[in-house]
Enzyme design. Structure first.
Site: not given
Ligand code: URA
Length: 434
Positions: A82, A161, A168, A183, A187
């Site tokens: 990621h 999220d 946000r 966040s 995930k």
């Molecule tokens: N990527 C994400 O999934 N969440 C964030 O808050 C910032 C980047």
């Protein structure tokens, strides 16, 4: 318990208890706590921060706000990667097939682009027919058969999220280490992988503008993942300038195809080789990073990585003739070269400016509802460290829009050219292992 008391507690700089964090997240996911109270809490966290225990509980509460995937039916160690976001970042398109070609199981859930950053799903969707909505048995079958799938996150995964990120984005609360860490990790944990490699980007085009904050974010995420039994590691990579030369969806897919043929830009390939060698060690497909790198180089030179990409496109309904003949991708109606006005060396190439300009040319979306022009974007000709002559090509803008003079000026201004010699920036800044 009252939400307003928890907001005041955080506003005054105190740590929230586990029970209080769960009360907020559960209530917000169920719609019992309104957006305005959740955004006030997020703003209090931006200013006051959270300790490690609070971030870990926040991650866990978010992860369990919806479905948690079980990938235990899939063969092998499931590795995922990621990135915290960047400009020109087509790494997943190249790295996924490279790592899968070396025997690792890559079951990847990706996101869409927002603002100046691009998203892997949008890039994949520039391939005609390509579906990213593969779920359940179809996803499992594909991963078991070819060792690779890149799909979109389902609506049921980490709903907290989804709501929090949208909030946000419009309340100035994106740039917060605890909120980004929770966040990203909620995930990754909910998507069921055994091992996670985080690419934490740093520089003008990233959320983390300096090494100290990038390191802090990486360490907290690595600790959360390992604390919950997932082998989690991180690379800190440069996002002062865009990655590679192409920025914009189908332009980036074409560059990724070139990279899979062994003709990729140096920075993109270095990031893929370093990240890939760590992932192969995590997947137990290499004894160490050197061994991993050799295997990845072989996967590129033998064509095995390209073959894997083709198989994935075919499995997900994409038209493979575009991968075999990338000249088939539609080209924007306006192709505008931008030339240097002075001689010298490129000292800066602001990734944020390039990302925003590419978005304005049609290559990205300002809100999640916007549609993307897959052919729009920017192809760089010069990057940091390069020498330029007056009148030489700096980059080329691709668009179907009219009235873009301001955008073209912003692109030119993204370059800082000086007489003194400038050094090329290394793409890998640091590696954080377990
Ligand atoms: N990527 C994400 O999934 N969440 C964030 O808050 C910032 C980047």
């Amino acid at each position: 318990m009252r939400m307003v008391d928890l907001i005041i507690k955080k506003r005054e700089g105190h740590a929230l208890s586990d029970e209080e964090i769960r009360f907020w997240i559960d209530g917000y996911a169920k719609g019992e706590i309104p957006d305005y109270q959740s955004s006030a809490m997020q703003m209090a966290i931006v200013f006051r921060g959270m300790n490690k225990r609070e971030v870990s509980t926040l991650t866990d509460a978010m992860e369990h706000s919806g479905e948690v995937l079980d990938l235990s039916n899939l063969k092998g160690v499931k590795v995922d990667k990621h990135s915290t976001g960047g400009v020109g970042d087509k790494t997943s398109l190249v790295l996924g097939p490279m790592v899968a070609a070396c025997g690792a199981t890559v079951a990847k859930l990706s996101g869409r682009g927002l603002g100046h950053t691009g998203g892997t799903l949008d890039k994949l969707e520039s391939i005609p027919g390509m579906s990213i909505n593969i779920e359940g048995k179809r996803f499992e079958e594909q991963v078991n058969r070819i060792g690779l799938a890149i799909a979109g996150q389902t609506a049921h995964l980490v709903p907290a999220d989804k709501k929090m990120y949208a909030l946000r984005d419009v309340t100035g609360t994106v740039e917060s280490i605890p909120l980004i860490a929770a966040s990203v990790m909620s995930k990754k944990l909910a998507s069921g992988c055994d091992a996670i490699l985080l690419d934490v980007t740093v520089g003008e085009g990233a959320f983390m503008k300096n090494m100290e904050s990038a390191r802090e974010l990486a360490k907290i995420m690595v600790d959360i993942g390992n604390g919950l039994g997932r082998d989690t590691r991180a690379v800190l990579s440069d996002m002062g300038e865009p990655l590679g030369y192409a920025v914009g969806n189908s332009l980036e897919v074409k560059e990724a195809i070139e990279a899979l043929h062994g003709r990729g830009p140096k920075d993109l390939m270095e990031l893929c080789y370093t990240s890939g060698s760590i992932m192969l060690v995590q997947a137990k497909c290499a004894i160490d990073m050197n061994d991993g790198r050799k295997k990845l180089e072989e996967a590129i030179s033998s064509g095995a990585a390209f073959e894997k990409f083709l198989l994935m496109v075919e499995a997900q309904g994409g038209d493979t003739s575009y991968i075999l003949h990338p000249e088939k991708f539609p080209v924007a109606s306006r192709i505008i070269p931008i030339y240097a006005e002075e001689e010298g060396y490129v000292h800066k190439l602001n990734a944020l400016e390039i990302g925003v300009s590419s978005m304005k040319l049609g290559g990205g979306r300002e809100t999640l509802e916007d549609t993307i022009d897959m052919s729009a974007g920017i192809v760089l000709n010069k990057k940091i460290g390069d020498h330029v002559n007056k009148g030489e090509l700096l980059c080329t803008a691709y668009t179907n829009k009219e009235d873009i003079d301001d955008i073209l000026l912003d692109i030119k201004n993204a370059y800082v050219i000086k007489e003194e010699f400038a050094l090329e920036q290394p793409v890998i800044k640091e590696i954080i292992q377990k």
